[in-house]
Design a protein around this motif. Sequence first.
Motif, PDB file in Angstrom:
ATOM      1  N   LYS A 157       0.834  -1.202   0.000  1.00  0.00           N
ATOM      2  CA  LYS A 157       0.000   0.000   0.000  1.00  0.00           C
ATOM      3  C   LYS A 157       0.865   1.248   0.000  1.00  0.00           C
ATOM      4  CE  LYS A 157      -3.829   2.275   0.094  1.00  0.00           C
ATOM      5  NZ  LYS A 157      -4.762   2.244  -1.061  1.00  0.00           N
ATOM      6  N   VAL A 158       1.925   1.254   0.807  1.00  0.00           N
ATOM      7  CA  VAL A 158       2.840   2.395   0.799  1.00  0.00           C
ATOM      8  C   VAL A 158       3.452   2.546  -0.583  1.00  0.00           C
ATOM      9  CG1 VAL A 158       4.911   3.395   1.813  1.00  0.00           C
ATOM     10  CG2 VAL A 158       3.323   2.120   3.251  1.00  0.00           C
ATOM     11  N   LYS A 159       3.795   1.426  -1.172  1.00  0.00           N
ATOM     12  CA  LYS A 159       4.384   1.417  -2.515  1.00  0.00           C
ATOM     13  C   LYS A 159       3.419   2.028  -3.525  1.00  0.00           C
ATOM     14  CE  LYS A 159       6.851  -1.953  -5.384  1.00  0.00           C
ATOM     15  NZ  LYS A 159       8.155  -1.338  -5.159  1.00  0.00           N
ATOM     16  N   GLU A 160       2.156   1.672  -3.397  1.00  0.00           N
ATOM     17  CA  GLU A 160       1.129   2.209  -4.293  1.00  0.00           C
ATOM     18  C   GLU A 160       1.011   3.720  -4.123  1.00  0.00           C
ATOM     19  OE1 GLU A 160      -3.717   2.234  -4.305  1.00  0.00           O
ATOM     20  OE2 GLU A 160      -2.732   0.334  -3.831  1.00  0.00           O
ATOM     21  N   LEU A 161       1.031   4.184  -2.868  1.00  0.00           N
ATOM     22  CA  LEU A 161       0.941   5.615  -2.607  1.00  0.00           C
ATOM     23  C   LEU A 161       2.137   6.363  -3.171  1.00  0.00           C
ATOM     24  CD1 LEU A 161      -0.323   5.494   1.081  1.00  0.00           C
ATOM     25  CD2 LEU A 161      -1.613   6.331  -0.891  1.00  0.00           C
ATOM     26  N   MET A 162       3.287   5.737  -3.120  1.00  0.00           N
ATOM     27  CA  MET A 162       4.504   6.384  -3.597  1.00  0.00           C
ATOM     28  C   MET A 162       4.672   6.269  -5.110  1.00  0.00           C
ATOM     29  SD  MET A 162       5.477   7.635  -0.825  1.00  0.00           S
ATOM     30  CE  MET A 162       7.021   8.337  -1.340  1.00  0.00           C
ATOM     31  N   ARG A 163       3.724   5.581  -5.777  1.00  0.00           N
ATOM     32  CA  ARG A 163       3.718   5.484  -7.242  1.00  0.00           C
ATOM     33  C   ARG A 163       4.978   4.838  -7.792  1.00  0.00           C
ATOM     34  NH1 ARG A 163       1.541  11.475  -9.030  1.00  0.00           N
ATOM     35  NH2 ARG A 163      -0.475  11.346  -8.034  1.00  0.00           N
ATOM     36  N   GLU A 164       5.467   3.853  -7.088  1.00  0.00           N
ATOM     37  CA  GLU A 164       6.660   3.164  -7.555  1.00  0.00           C
ATOM     38  C   GLU A 164       6.279   1.937  -8.372  1.00  0.00           C
ATOM     39  OE1 GLU A 164       9.089   5.868  -6.607  1.00  0.00           O
ATOM     40  OE2 GLU A 164       9.974   3.953  -7.145  1.00  0.00           O
ATOM     41  N   GLU A 165       7.253   1.356  -9.009  1.00  0.00           N
ATOM     42  CA  GLU A 165       7.018   0.164  -9.807  1.00  0.00           C
ATOM     43  C   GLU A 165       6.758  -1.030  -8.906  1.00  0.00           C
ATOM     44  OE1 GLU A 165      10.145   1.578 -13.261  1.00  0.00           O
ATOM     45  OE2 GLU A 165      10.607  -0.095 -11.939  1.00  0.00           O
ATOM     46  N   SER A 166       6.293  -2.110  -9.454  1.00  0.00           N
ATOM     47  CA  SER A 166       5.947  -3.285  -8.663  1.00  0.00           C
ATOM     48  C   SER A 166       7.180  -3.840  -7.962  1.00  0.00           C
ATOM     49  CB  SER A 166       5.357  -4.367  -9.564  1.00  0.00           C
ATOM     50  OG  SER A 166       6.347  -4.888 -10.411  1.00  0.00           O
ATOM     51  N   SER A 167       6.941  -4.536  -6.846  1.00  0.00           N
ATOM     52  CA  SER A 167       8.036  -5.065  -6.043  1.00  0.00           C
ATOM     53  C   SER A 167       8.872  -6.076  -6.826  1.00  0.00           C
ATOM     54  CB  SER A 167       7.480  -5.717  -4.780  1.00  0.00           C
ATOM     55  OG  SER A 167       6.624  -6.793  -5.113  1.00  0.00           O
ATOM     56  N   LYS A 168       8.282  -6.666  -7.840  1.00  0.00           N
ATOM     57  CA  LYS A 168       9.022  -7.658  -8.616  1.00  0.00           C
ATOM     58  C   LYS A 168      10.227  -7.033  -9.296  1.00  0.00           C
ATOM     59  CE  LYS A 168       5.039 -10.639  -9.560  1.00  0.00           C
ATOM     60  NZ  LYS A 168       4.195 -11.240 -10.610  1.00  0.00           N
ATOM     61  N   GLN A 169      10.115  -5.740  -9.624  1.00  0.00           N
ATOM     62  CA  GLN A 169      11.225  -5.072 -10.294  1.00  0.00           C
ATOM     63  C   GLN A 169      12.300  -4.641  -9.299  1.00  0.00           C
ATOM     64  OE1 GLN A 169       9.587  -1.951 -12.665  1.00  0.00           O
ATOM     65  NE2 GLN A 169       8.526  -3.341 -14.038  1.00  0.00           N
ATOM     66  N   HIS A 170      12.038  -4.920  -8.016  1.00  0.00           N
ATOM     67  CA  HIS A 170      13.037  -4.616  -6.993  1.00  0.00           C
ATOM     68  C   HIS A 170      13.521  -5.897  -6.332  1.00  0.00           C
ATOM     69  CE1 HIS A 170      12.542  -0.265  -7.198  1.00  0.00           C
ATOM     70  NE2 HIS A 170      11.259  -0.477  -7.294  1.00  0.00           N
ATOM     71  N   GLY A 171      13.417  -7.012  -7.022  1.00  0.00           N
ATOM     72  CA  GLY A 171      13.933  -8.257  -6.485  1.00  0.00           C
ATOM     73  C   GLY A 171      12.930  -9.060  -5.702  1.00  0.00           C
ATOM     74  N   GLY A 172      11.659  -8.563  -5.606  1.00  0.00           N
ATOM     75  CA  GLY A 172      10.602  -9.334  -4.957  1.00  0.00           C
ATOM     76  C   GLY A 172      10.572  -9.220  -3.452  1.00  0.00           C
ATOM     77  N   GLY A 173      11.440  -8.432  -2.835  1.00  0.00           N
ATOM     78  CA  GLY A 173      11.365  -8.303  -1.378  1.00  0.00           C
ATOM     79  C   GLY A 173      12.681  -7.866  -0.802  1.00  0.00           C
ATOM     80  N   GLY A 174      12.781  -7.968   0.535  1.00  0.00           N
ATOM     81  CA  GLY A 174      14.028  -7.620   1.219  1.00  0.00           C
ATOM     82  C   GLY A 174      14.351  -6.154   1.090  1.00  0.00           C
ATOM     83  N   GLN A 175      15.619  -5.828   1.258  1.00  0.00           N
ATOM     84  CA  GLN A 175      16.055  -4.438   1.249  1.00  0.00           C
ATOM     85  C   GLN A 175      15.773  -3.771  -0.082  1.00  0.00           C
ATOM     86  OE1 GLN A 175      16.961  -2.937   3.826  1.00  0.00           O
ATOM     87  NE2 GLN A 175      17.672  -0.969   3.045  1.00  0.00           N
ATOM     88  N   ASP A 176      15.847  -4.511  -1.191  1.00  0.00           N
ATOM     89  CA  ASP A 176      15.557  -3.907  -2.485  1.00  0.00           C
ATOM     90  C   ASP A 176      14.118  -3.417  -2.524  1.00  0.00           C
ATOM     91  OD1 ASP A 176      18.062  -4.309  -3.469  1.00  0.00           O
ATOM     92  OD2 ASP A 176      17.601  -6.249  -4.376  1.00  0.00           O
ATOM     93  N   LEU A 177      13.182  -4.208  -1.973  1.00  0.00           N
ATOM     94  CA  LEU A 177      11.783  -3.795  -1.973  1.00  0.00           C
ATOM     95  C   LEU A 177      11.618  -2.543  -1.124  1.00  0.00           C
ATOM     96  CD1 LEU A 177       8.628  -5.939  -1.696  1.00  0.00           C
ATOM     97  CD2 LEU A 177       8.913  -4.015  -0.156  1.00  0.00           C
ATOM     98  N   ILE A 178      12.227  -2.522   0.063  1.00  0.00           N
ATOM     99  CA  ILE A 178      12.079  -1.374   0.947  1.00  0.00           C
ATOM    100  C   ILE A 178      12.639  -0.127   0.286  1.00  0.00           C
ATOM    101  CG2 ILE A 178      12.715  -0.411   3.184  1.00  0.00           C
ATOM    102  CD1 ILE A 178      10.679  -2.707   3.237  1.00  0.00           C
ATOM    103  N   ARG A 179      13.792  -0.239  -0.329  1.00  0.00           N
ATOM    104  CA  ARG A 179      14.372   0.926  -0.992  1.00  0.00           C
ATOM    105  C   ARG A 179      13.496   1.385  -2.143  1.00  0.00           C
ATOM    106  NH1 ARG A 179      19.251   2.142   0.822  1.00  0.00           N
ATOM    107  NH2 ARG A 179      20.470   0.566   1.910  1.00  0.00           N
ATOM    108  N   GLY A 180      12.761   0.464  -2.746  1.00  0.00           N
ATOM    109  CA  GLY A 180      11.871   0.846  -3.826  1.00  0.00           C
ATOM    110  C   GLY A 180      10.649   1.602  -3.367  1.00  0.00           C
ATOM    111  N   LEU A 181      10.380   1.611  -2.054  1.00  0.00           N
ATOM    112  CA  LEU A 181       9.180   2.270  -1.561  1.00  0.00           C
ATOM    113  C   LEU A 181       9.302   3.781  -1.557  1.00  0.00           C
ATOM    114  CD1 LEU A 181       8.325  -0.001   1.490  1.00  0.00           C
ATOM    115  CD2 LEU A 181       7.069   0.150  -0.648  1.00  0.00           C
ATOM    116  N   LEU A 182      10.526   4.290  -1.371  1.00  0.00           N
ATOM    117  CA  LEU A 182      10.694   5.715  -1.185  1.00  0.00           C
ATOM    118  C   LEU A 182      11.419   6.334  -2.360  1.00  0.00           C
ATOM    119  CD1 LEU A 182      11.835   5.611   2.538  1.00  0.00           C
ATOM    120  CD2 LEU A 182       9.528   5.838   1.623  1.00  0.00           C
TER     121      LEU A 182
END
Length: 394
Positions: A358-383
């Motif tokens: 949901k935070v990712k959606e609010l921040m208008r970022e790409e899907s988590s899959k493009q950030h490695g599917g999780g972990g630190q890459d996903l978190i960094r993709g949120l902001l």
Amino acid sequence: MSGKQWCEDVAFRASQFLTVFSETTSFLQDRALLRGIAQALVVVLLVRLLWSCMCGEKEKANHKAPRSPEAEELGAYMREHGFPSEPHEEAVFLPGRELGWNNAPDPLPFENDGCSGHFISLHRATYDKALDRSGDYPYGHYFLKKSRVWEARMQLRFKDPPPKIADLFFGIELDDYVHMSAGTKRTMSFFVRTLKGVVGKQVYHSPGDNPDLVSGLIEQPTFVMPVWAFDQFIVTPEGEEPPRLNDPDIEFMGSKRVKRVNEFRKELEALDLQVGPVYTFFFWGISKWLDKINWQVLIPLTSVPISFNKFCGNPPVRVVMYTLNKGRSTEKRHLKSFKKYYLNFAFWSSLNRPSAEKVKELMREESSKQHGGGGQDLIRGLLPGKMQKGKKQW
């Protein structure tokens, strides 16, 4: 019926009973009536005691409940980049991706199609009673000797000819319809009636349209008020410097609602909004019943804490200011397609965050899959990049 539901139901009925009596005592002085009031007060106190015994520990446990690894990692990442370690509000302005928190040293700038401005949220340290009493935290001394729990301050400079002041609505809305039990609906109804008594009967409240029952355009759950429900306002003429929202003397500026409700309303209704001046608005009137950091609603007259999620489903909640452009439509609902927003941000508590998606959606970022599917890459993709540097604050 569970113990918690029973508590809520009795609290609602006791509060409703006490409200009826308080309305009649202005013209009835019968002793039996006064005994009834005393009995109602005893009921309220018993309900509060029962709530503490049966439900209080569960509510506290919810704040300490284990969080998912993803939530813990998101929290750790935010702290690394300047977010407070103590409980706090978090918010993101829409459109845009400005992300921040309450009690920050500087107001957060925002901009949309209708206006540009600044916003700051001040909140008591309700997560720590001793700290709150001491005032030894950012803006803490401001809250000493005040009953308000929080205060929202905003400044607007309109880009295009603004609407009439009477056509502006300010309040909250939700993204999705919330399914509620009968007891929760009654509690919410009583809560809304109480708030109308504080800010005026012109409040517009809708639980929204159940998508399982309504086809076509859907109204979101909405609770909005006329602008004269604000508690203070300042008008800064074009060419002059408006006060900073964190100015210690700002509370003594402009016009206030307290102890002069009718005069204040007339002053706001007479306000002719224009392009050029800066309009500063303050709101805290209903704050005593909503603890945003602990994510709790306090039922009036009983101070029974209920999780905000009972009314909003799940975070976030949106704070909005908008006008309606219905044209010739006879539609009475506040549909999203009719709204022009002048303020729109989603907020939540660090104790009760939305899902990372949901935070990712609010921040208008790409899907988590493009950030490695999780972990630190996903978190960094949120902001967004500018927040990752920790430079923006709210």
